[in-house]
Each structure stands twice: as structure tokens, then as C-alpha cells.
Design an enzyme around this catalytic site. Sequence first.
Site, mmCIF file in Angstrom:
data_model
loop_
_atom_site.group_PDB
_atom_site.id
_atom_site.type_symbol
_atom_site.label_atom_id
_atom_site.label_comp_id
_atom_site.label_asym_id
_atom_site.label_seq_id
_atom_site.Cartn_x
_atom_site.Cartn_y
_atom_site.Cartn_z
ATOM 1 N N GLY A 7 0.832 -1.221 0.000
ATOM 2 C CA GLY A 7 0.000 0.000 0.000
ATOM 3 C C GLY A 7 0.851 1.250 0.000
ATOM 4 N N GLY A 8 2.029 1.170 -0.605
ATOM 5 C CA GLY A 8 2.984 2.283 -0.571
ATOM 6 C C GLY A 8 2.603 3.461 -1.436
ATOM 7 N N GLY A 10 -0.490 4.847 -1.269
ATOM 8 C CA GLY A 10 -1.663 5.485 -0.663
ATOM 9 C C GLY A 10 -1.274 6.660 0.222
ATOM 10 N N LEU A 11 -2.271 7.178 0.921
ATOM 11 C CA LEU A 11 -2.076 8.335 1.812
ATOM 12 C C LEU A 11 -0.949 8.098 2.818
ATOM 13 C CD1 LEU A 11 -3.092 10.950 3.284
ATOM 14 C CD2 LEU A 11 -4.754 9.488 4.451
ATOM 15 N N VAL A 12 -1.016 6.977 3.534
ATOM 16 C CA VAL A 12 -0.012 6.702 4.571
ATOM 17 C C VAL A 12 1.319 6.308 3.926
ATOM 18 C CG1 VAL A 12 0.526 5.355 6.632
ATOM 19 C CG2 VAL A 12 -1.848 5.983 6.153
ATOM 20 N N TYR A 135 -15.133 -4.025 7.978
ATOM 21 C CA TYR A 135 -13.758 -3.511 8.091
ATOM 22 C C TYR A 135 -13.224 -3.770 9.506
ATOM 23 C CZ TYR A 135 -10.188 0.290 8.141
ATOM 24 O OH TYR A 135 -9.039 1.049 8.243
ATOM 25 N N THR A 163 -5.634 7.189 14.570
ATOM 26 C CA THR A 163 -6.970 7.796 14.497
ATOM 27 C C THR A 163 -7.200 8.207 13.038
ATOM 28 O OG1 THR A 163 -5.839 9.793 15.198
ATOM 29 C CG2 THR A 163 -7.068 8.604 16.884
ATOM 30 N N LYS A 186 -14.873 19.205 -2.061
ATOM 31 C CA LYS A 186 -16.138 19.953 -2.142
ATOM 32 C C LYS A 186 -15.903 21.460 -2.133
ATOM 33 C CE LYS A 186 -18.972 16.696 0.478
ATOM 34 N NZ LYS A 186 -19.741 16.592 1.714
ATOM 35 N N ARG A 207 -13.568 14.074 16.410
ATOM 36 C CA ARG A 207 -12.507 13.191 15.891
ATOM 37 C C ARG A 207 -11.129 13.734 16.258
ATOM 38 N NH1 ARG A 207 -16.497 10.628 15.121
ATOM 39 N NH2 ARG A 207 -17.273 9.683 13.202
#
Length: 313
Positions: A7-8, A10-12, A135, A163, A186, A207
Site C-alpha cells: 500500500g505504498g 496510498g495516503l499513509v 472492516y 486515528t 467539495k 474526531r
Amino acid sequence: MKAIVTGGTGLVGYGIRAAVEADKREDEEWVFLSSADGDLTDMAQCEAIFARHKPTHVIHLAARVGGLFDNMSHNLDFLRQNMLLNMNVLECCRKFEVKKCVSCLSTCIFPDKTTYPIDETMLHNGPPHDSNFGYSFAKRMVDVFDRAYHEQHGCHFTSVIPTNIYGPHDNFNIQGGHVIPGLIHKVYKAKTQGEALTCWGSGSPLRQFVFSEDLGRLMVWTLREYPEIDPIILSVGEEDEVSIRDVVHMVARAADFQGDIVFDTTKADGQFKKTANNAKLRKYLPDFKFTPIEEGIKKSVKWFFDNYDSARK
Ligand code: NAP
Ligand code: GDP
């Protein structure tokens, strides 16, 4: 150390790339994988990746990831894809004698009915929120696998529990993504089309948000230093919890949006809060400095506006 990051892309994954770039070490080699390198839900493709790279260390990020609304309509897909991915990656880590594997859970998988703040010991204390049970159960099983691999084979597999995360390279798809990238996309549309900015739900849920590049630094530390099998919450403190309403206004300010802001209360709020305690992290890293959310949102808005054409959306 030869580390692969599933998953390299993606966001993280991009947060970890930034951390590794900022703190290069001569005795480390890092490989960042995407789904184009192989579908990790398929064991043969997963094994081929491990055989090709022969990693000594793994950060496992690859997952079916989505916001509240995507989870609510696809619980089975989230359960199946994440179970398959996680089982395949962990089993390959065992087979290929990986020295350490760090997987990624989330505070949204904790019991729905709980006391606050939540901590690492409470993960399995009751059913998760209905909206994302697929999930949640798949992710909880990673912690169970970590324990079982350690007990039966002595493997050092552990997990981090972040989080809500946001930052550059997020998934800015409005329907499927999370709240901050959704609001950023948006506000871009609202500005360019002269419309109101619509927040889904009442704006009252709370959050804790962690900037992806801070999380990247913390996950690299986890891989290099964290000694436990039990998971660790990677989060800003309880005092940094914000309401979705606050976030909407921060996004509007960062984009210099002067138009109307509307709260669509026909849309779901999801969990009211999932306040997490970061005392364990603070025990290990008392001086770690998190990016203040207003600053992180400004960076994320700028990144999306500058990279509109290529951003995931
Ligand atoms: P993301 O941006 O959606 O990236 C997902 C990554 O996984 C991508 O690199 C994707 O590859 C890869 N991937 C997905 N399915 C795959 C498959 N079948 N085989 C191989 N690779 C696959 O996700 P993220 O937000 O960075 O999330 C990283 C981790 O953090 C996940 O484990 C997630 O559960 C956890 N987490 C996220 C949040 C959040 O707010 N985003 C919060 C808590 C925990 P492609 O780019 O090629 O599609
Ligand atoms: P969650 O933390 O797992 O609930 O993930 P989300 O990031 O999807 O949603 C967080 C909160 O933001 C929920 O209360 C949503 O109702 C609210 N929200 C407001 N606007 C949006 C939006 O455009 N997209 C998403 N995903 N959530 C939004």
C-alpha cells in the site's frame, strides 16, 4: 534491513516515503509497493512479491479503505478483501522469515459501546459500530494473528492504531473517501462553481486527526524501535480532538472560501466520537511534536489545489 511497504502508493504510504527521505539511513533499503505490483488478496501473487523482494521487514498498509458512506454500503467487501489481504501478507511474512511486520489498524474498529478514552487494551471488548463492522472485524483479526504468530512461531508481528488520517495524496473522491479530503474536494467545487459548501451530517461528531507525514515518522519509528507485540495507538492527545464543524471551517479558511456553509442532516453522522488515549505513545516518545491540524489542513488544501489534475478523486 530491506523493508517493503504494502500500500505504498496510498495516503499513509506517501507519509512513510516523506519520513524515510527526511531520515535516510545507509543500512536500510525501502521498496514501496502498489496494487500494480500484485494483488495481495491473491496468495500466489503475494508470494511472488515476497520471493522477488526477500524483505527482512514489512510495513503492511494495503487495505480496502473508505469513508463512512462507502463502509455502510459495502460491509461484505471490506470484510472479505481485508481478511484475505491480511492473512496472505502475514503468512508470507512467516514463510519468508521476515524479522518484523507492522500492520495498520484504526481507532474506528473499537467497540461502539465503551468508556472513553479508549486505549489499546479495549480493542476486543464488544461489537464495533454497525456502520463499518466488516472492516472492523477484519482489522481486529490482525491483532489476533499477531498474537498467534508470536505464540506459535515466535514471530515479531505487531500493529499500530492510528486515528483519522489526512494529508497529501489522500483519496479525494467525495462519495467514497473520508471527511477531510471530501470537504477539500467539495470546497474546490464550491469555489469554482459558486456553490455552497455542504457538510454531511450535523457537524457535531468529534474526531482526532493525525497528519499523514507525522504518522509516517511514527510508523518508521515503530518498525525500527517498538519492541512489543501488543498494538500501540498513534494519535494526537485527547485535548486535540475537534468537531467536524470545526474542520469544515478550517477547510473553508484554508481555501479562502467566502460562500455559504450548509449542514445536510439527512446524511449520517456515524460514531459520535472515538476519543483515544495516547499515553502509551507518550511513554515511548514524550517529545514527539504533531503538526497542528490547522497547519496540516492548509498543506493538504494547497496540495490538492496544486495537484488537482493528478489527484485521486
Ligand atoms: P489508501 O490511500 O486508500 O491506499 C491504499 C493502498 O493499498 C494503495 O497503495 C493501494 O494500491 C493498496 N491496495 C489496496 N488494495 C490492494 C490489493 N488488493 N493488493 C495490493 N495493494 C492494494 O489507504 P490509506 O489511507 O493510506 O490507508 C493505509 C492504512 O491505514 C490502511 O491499512 C488503513 O486501514 C489504515 N487507516 C487509514 C485511515 C484513514 O483515515 N485513511 C485511518 C486509520 C487507519 P493502489 O494505489 O495501487 O490502488
Ligand atoms: P469516520 O471517522 O469513520 O466516521 O469517517 P469519515 O471521515 O467518513 O466521517 C467522519 C465524519 O465526518 C462523519 O460524522 C461524517 O458524517 C462527517 N462528514 C461530513 N462531511 C463529510 C464528507 O464529505 N465525507 C465524509 N466521508 N464524511 C463527512
